[in-house]
Design an enzyme around this catalytic site. Structure first.
Site, PDB file in Angstrom:
ATOM      1  N   GLU A 109       0.837  -1.189   0.000  1.00 59.83           N
ATOM      2  CA  GLU A 109       0.000   0.000   0.000  1.00 59.83           C
ATOM      3  C   GLU A 109       0.885   1.257   0.000  1.00 59.83           C
ATOM      4  O   GLU A 109       1.711   1.426   0.890  1.00 59.83           O
ATOM      5  CB  GLU A 109      -0.913  -0.027   1.225  1.00 59.83           C
ATOM      6  CG  GLU A 109      -1.859  -1.232   1.231  1.00 59.83           C
ATOM      7  CD  GLU A 109      -2.377  -1.558   2.630  1.00 59.83           C
ATOM      8  OE1 GLU A 109      -2.260  -0.697   3.519  1.00 59.83           O
ATOM      9  OE2 GLU A 109      -2.882  -2.679   2.814  1.00 59.83           O
ATOM     10  N   GLU A 112      -4.222  -6.880   2.975  1.00 58.57           N
ATOM     11  CA  GLU A 112      -2.979  -7.429   3.502  1.00 58.57           C
ATOM     12  C   GLU A 112      -2.824  -8.933   3.276  1.00 58.57           C
ATOM     13  O   GLU A 112      -1.721  -9.427   3.008  1.00 58.57           O
ATOM     14  CB  GLU A 112      -2.851  -7.113   4.999  1.00 58.57           C
ATOM     15  CG  GLU A 112      -2.493  -5.676   5.299  1.00 58.57           C
ATOM     16  CD  GLU A 112      -3.683  -4.725   5.211  1.00 58.57           C
ATOM     17  OE1 GLU A 112      -3.475  -3.496   5.298  1.00 58.57           O
ATOM     18  OE2 GLU A 112      -4.828  -5.209   5.060  1.00 58.57           O
ATOM     19  N   GLN A 131       2.033  -2.007   5.565  1.00 53.43           N
ATOM     20  CA  GLN A 131       2.355  -0.610   5.851  1.00 53.43           C
ATOM     21  C   GLN A 131       2.762  -0.358   7.299  1.00 53.43           C
ATOM     22  O   GLN A 131       3.721   0.351   7.567  1.00 53.43           O
ATOM     23  CB  GLN A 131       1.176   0.276   5.465  1.00 53.43           C
ATOM     24  CG  GLN A 131       1.522   1.739   5.387  1.00 53.43           C
ATOM     25  CD  GLN A 131       0.440   2.532   4.678  1.00 53.43           C
ATOM     26  OE1 GLN A 131      -0.597   2.836   5.245  1.00 53.43           O
ATOM     27  NE2 GLN A 131       0.677   2.842   3.408  1.00 53.43           N
ATOM     28  N   ASP A 168       0.848  -3.129  13.030  1.00 54.39           N
ATOM     29  CA  ASP A 168      -0.447  -3.597  13.496  1.00 54.39           C
ATOM     30  C   ASP A 168      -1.318  -4.109  12.350  1.00 54.39           C
ATOM     31  O   ASP A 168      -2.210  -4.926  12.557  1.00 54.39           O
ATOM     32  CB  ASP A 168      -1.182  -2.526  14.311  1.00 54.39           C
ATOM     33  CG  ASP A 168      -1.213  -1.170  13.640  1.00 54.39           C
ATOM     34  OD1 ASP A 168      -0.235  -0.813  12.973  1.00 54.39           O
ATOM     35  OD2 ASP A 168      -2.212  -0.459  13.791  1.00 54.39           O
ATOM     36  N   TYR A 169      -1.040  -3.665  11.117  1.00 54.46           N
ATOM     37  CA  TYR A 169      -1.815  -4.170   9.981  1.00 54.46           C
ATOM     38  C   TYR A 169      -1.477  -5.625   9.657  1.00 54.46           C
ATOM     39  O   TYR A 169      -2.200  -6.281   8.903  1.00 54.46           O
ATOM     40  CB  TYR A 169      -1.541  -3.332   8.730  1.00 54.46           C
ATOM     41  CG  TYR A 169      -1.986  -1.889   8.796  1.00 54.46           C
ATOM     42  CD1 TYR A 169      -2.682  -1.382   9.894  1.00 54.46           C
ATOM     43  CD2 TYR A 169      -1.686  -1.020   7.757  1.00 54.46           C
ATOM     44  CE1 TYR A 169      -3.072  -0.061   9.945  1.00 54.46           C
ATOM     45  CE2 TYR A 169      -2.076   0.312   7.799  1.00 54.46           C
ATOM     46  CZ  TYR A 169      -2.766   0.790   8.906  1.00 54.46           C
ATOM     47  OH  TYR A 169      -3.144   2.108   8.958  1.00 54.46           O
ATOM     48  N   HIS A 199      -2.064   2.206  15.856  1.00 54.27           N
ATOM     49  CA  HIS A 199      -0.841   2.421  15.103  1.00 54.27           C
ATOM     50  C   HIS A 199       0.387   2.279  15.982  1.00 54.27           C
ATOM     51  O   HIS A 199       1.491   2.578  15.542  1.00 54.27           O
ATOM     52  CB  HIS A 199      -0.844   3.808  14.441  1.00 54.27           C
ATOM     53  CG  HIS A 199      -1.642   3.871  13.184  1.00 54.27           C
ATOM     54  ND1 HIS A 199      -3.004   3.861  13.183  1.00 54.27           N
ATOM     55  CD2 HIS A 199      -1.266   3.920  11.880  1.00 54.27           C
ATOM     56  CE1 HIS A 199      -3.452   3.919  11.935  1.00 54.27           C
ATOM     57  NE2 HIS A 199      -2.420   3.951  11.116  1.00 54.27           N
TER      58      HIS A 199
END
Length: 803
Positions: free
Chosen positions: A494, A525, A547, A550-551, A592
């Site tokens: 991303e 993801e 990115q 946490d993603y 984040h």
């Protein structure tokens, strides 16, 4: 069913008849394997069974369109397909059912997965690639529902890369990108998000992918009306159908018992995908599942009498048999003979597979009985040993568990005796473990010279007039060198392409290397990781960018269930050296800044987890990984991109070692251990501690998995006799992991004069803002006071209590 047509123009009618007869033979052998396999589970010889009965005919059609060089990403119903392409024999089918640990007898997983999980071998014994263009290829199956879909996307995308990117050495991997990736999935599994995410991504990317949906109207016991809107997956996917103005899918429907139409449909799908690089979905309807979902239940419990009657009538093998007779291809008598031989051959294969599985175990059983006889004669507890000996001798079909359990219990009865036979028994038990444990535990990581941990360090070097630059510049220029040096390397994620990632670590590289090698992708993801796995399986060197740390939770299932287990579940016969690039640490806000390290550590064993403290170290990790064969996650420090670092003059060649810690400050009073952004706070605090007379040694972990392979941390603790682990993960997360490694694997407890301490973030995710960070994660003051508190306990006179 339509009459015979010349479905393959290069076949004469007689050749076509012979091919049909051979297909029927394969279908009957596969069906007999399913039927007999179920019985083997119910009699206790096998643990569990899940079979492909009812799906034989469409899989035969798929096999006819499948070419050498193509790839399959399917699921546990595809045994007929594997038999049709010559990659599964009845002997191997039953060896898998019995979990034979010999890779030669059970080439699918050497007993590490239950039967029905299929693979072909991509690697030679030394880890080098076979010529994948000259063999049929199947990526290793996994059980999680729809988990095969993201990987399928990457397998297909590799063909696009091979076709459209110049400079790649395609030897062993591709012939002009003409390979098709074939996926299979059950109708109920299309309800999973991974299916829809993959469908969308493949439509966007326009890759040569053919997905077969085997539709028997159920998902275990749950009917399609509870699974899919309109009870019809192809109906609700019509919006993906391509037209003259828009890219999309070709969607084809066919009945699963209609042999002739199935062949034509699969030939059409192959042509579209192979020549036009357009994804195709084939909805194969009106299939059956004669024995129900698996050996754990009976479908008579949830199917109506009318449904069962319909399934008996429209069983695909039955309909194929009828068509063969009606078309004059073979007589009833000829087919009866084929069916009789199928039963006979499958029974013989079952018997051979069982005897082959049992033979080495029975040999060990006899060895133990012989040893126990000696122990019985020499021990004062001979009566008890005799009972164990008779017990193991009476087991007609033993397991290694049975044998070792009896042997180890025997040791208890002679623990206080000094007889030679005790040493003989103990030595034998150790030899069995030495021999047997690798059968179940080897190949979590590469065991060849291309193992990541065998790549030697090359330290950064600097010109005398080296300038201080933003950390992101070091990353950017190192990636530039990588893409110039490795045509097969590519990065995607991303915001990765056009703007050069959110922190400019890839600035300008899309313009230089093109949109396929430095690519933007959608917010998805799981399929980003899937793209990487599939392309890595085909010899490319993908860098999949998530990115923020946490993603990674969106993709954790795929990383954990597929990527992390691949090398293990194939016993080293497939590899996917995917590099996952992400960033994290020391941010504000719940979503984040939370550290998922504890969860990641426990869920991705089989993947290296690397935590560089700066961008020079990160660049070195990327260079190391491109020389190795193991997959890895690299977590860059998000607040380090604008911090100044000295520019090395050996970008592209410098290498950070994996599994090696670095002492960044020597000291004598206490050892402080951390990584990433928190390490910078620790290093600064060590200077403050020195001002009050505490000389701390500071160690950068660098690599969480593997962890401190040289055991340098225990050497430090042997000197300082004290240790504090500082981490921004939650209590019991990465800090507990590191403490366990240090105490239980490095035996550091023997050197400790003070209790080992961990200093972590609070149990909750970090609150937003600077104050949120201060009150949620270890601050410089927290670190100072924690270390000072240890020294206060040691010497309260010199270090009086602070507060």
């Amino acid at each position: 069913m339509q009459p015979i047509t010349d479905l393959k123009n290069n076949l004469s009618f007689e050749d076509f008849k012979a091919e049909v007869i051979n297909d029927y033979r394969t279908a009957m052998v596969s069906r007999e394997c399913s039927l007999l396999g179920r019985r083997e589970v119910l009699t206790g010889k096998a643990k569990f069974g899940i079979f492909g009965d009812g799906k034989e005919v469409p899989q035969l059609a798929m096999a006819k369109a499948f070419m050498k060089g193509d790839w399959r990403s399917g699921y546990y119903r595809d045994q007929t397909f594997m038999m049709a392409i010559g990659e599964l024999t009845p002997n191997q089918f039953f060896a898998g059912l019995y979990a034979n640990t010999d890779i030669k007898e059970e080439p699918m997983s050497a007993g590490r997965q239950m039967g029905g999980h299929f693979v072909t071998h991509s690697l030679n014994d030394n880890g080098s690639w076979k010529d994948l263009t000259k063999q049929y290829n199947s990526s290793a199956d996994i059980s999680p529902t729809a988990g095969q879909m993201p990987r399928l996307l990457g397998l297909a995308q590799a063909s696009k890369i091979f076709r459209e990117v110049d400079g790649i050495n395609t030897t062993n991997f591709s012939i002009k990108g003409n390979e098709v990736a074939w996926g299979t999935i059950g109708n109920a599994s299309t309800s999973e998000g991974l299916f829809f995410e993959t469908i969308n991504a493949a439509g966007v990317l326009q890759v040569p992918m053919v997905i077969s949906v085997w539709d028997d109207e159920y998902g275990i016991s749950v009917h399609a009306k509870h699974q899919t809107t309109k009870e019809n997956i192809s109906e609700i996917l019509k919006g993906f159908q391509r037209d003259k103005d828009n890219n999309g899918y070709e969607i084809l429907l066919v009945k699963g018992w209609d042999y002739a139409n199935l062949i034509e449909t699969y030939q059409e799908a192959a042509t579209i995908a192979r020549e036009e690089h357009v994804p195709v979905l084939i909805h194969v309807k009106e299939l059956t599942q004669p024995q129900g979902h698996s050996t754990s239940g009976s479908h008579e419990r949830y199917k109506t009498a009318e449904r069962l009657e319909w399934e008996a009538k429209y069983d695909c093998n039955t309909k194929l048999r009828e068509w063969i007779i009606e078309s004059g291809i073979a007589t009833n008598e000829a087919l009866v003979e084929i069916e009789r031989n199928a039963k006979k051959n499958v029974r013989e294969a079952k018997k051979n597979a069982w005897n082959t599985f049992l033979r080495p175990i029975k040999k060990e059983q006899q060895e133990l009985i012989s040893i126990l006889k000696q122990v019985e004669s020499a021990s004062v507890n001979g009566t008890f040993i005799s009972k164990l000996k008779d017990s193991i001798a009476n087991i007609t079909e033993p397991t290694r568990k049975d044998i070792l359990s009896h042997a180890r219990k025997a040791l208890r009865f002679i623990v206080g005796e000094s007889i030679p036979e005790k040493k003989i028994l103990s030595k034998w038990i150790n030899s069995i473990f030495e021999h047997a444990q690798p059968m179940f535990s080897s190949h979590l990581y590469s065991e060849t010279q291309r193992s990541n941990i065998k790549i030697n360090e090359i330290k950064p070097t600097y010109n005398d007039d080296a300038t201080q630059v933003d950390g992101r510049i070091i990353l950017r220029d190192n990636f530039d060198t990588i893409f110039n040096q490795y045509p097969e390397a590519l990065v995607f994620g991303e915001d990765t392409g056009n703007i050069g990632d959110v922190n400019q670590g890839l600035e300008g590289l899309q313009e230089k290397y093109g949109e396929l090698r430095v690519a933007d992708v959608g917010i998805r993801e799981a399929t980003i990781i899937g793209q990487g796995i599939g392309m890595a399986l085909r010899g490319l060197r993908p860098i999949a960018e998530i990115q923020y740390l946490d993603y990674i939770l969106y993709a954790l299932q795929i990383i954990s269930d597929d990527l992390a287990t691949l090398h293990y579940r194939t016993k080293g016969k497939q590899k996917a050296p995917l590099i996952i690039r992400t960033r994290g640490h020391r941010l504000e806000g719940i979503w984040h800044s939370g550290s998922q390290m504890g969860g990641i550590l426990n869920l991705v064993k089989g993947v290296n987890l690397l935590v560089p403290r700066n961008m020079t170290k990160a660049a070195g990790f990327y260079n190391t990984l491109l020389y190795g064969d193991d997959p890895a996650i690299v977590v860059e420090c998000l607040n380090g991109y604008r911090l100044k670092e000295k520019m090395p003059n050996n970008l592209g060649t410098l290498k950070t070692p994996i599994g090696v810690v670095e002492t960044i400050k020597e000291g004598s009073d206490i050892t402080l251990i951390s990584y990433g952004s928190t390490l910078r706070i620790v290093a600064q605090t060590a200077k403050d501690l020195l001002a009050v007379g505490i000389d701390a040694e500071v160690i950068d972990v660098q690599s969480l998995m593997p962890f401190d392979l040289n055991h340098d941390i225990v050497k430090s603790i042997a000197k300082t006799n004290r240790v504090v682990i500082i981490d921004e993960d939650v209590p019991g997360g990465a800090s507990a992991y590191m403490l366990n490694k240090i105490l239980n694997e490095q035996n550091a407890f023997q050197y400790l004069d003070s209790n080992p301490k961990t200093l972590t973030a609070k149990s909750h995710r970090p609150a937003y803002g600077n104050d949120g960070d201060y009150f949620s994660k270890p601050s410089a003051e927290d670190i100072f006071e924690s270390v000072y508190g240890v020294m206060h306990e040691v010497n309260p006179k010199n270090f009086p209590k602070l507060r």
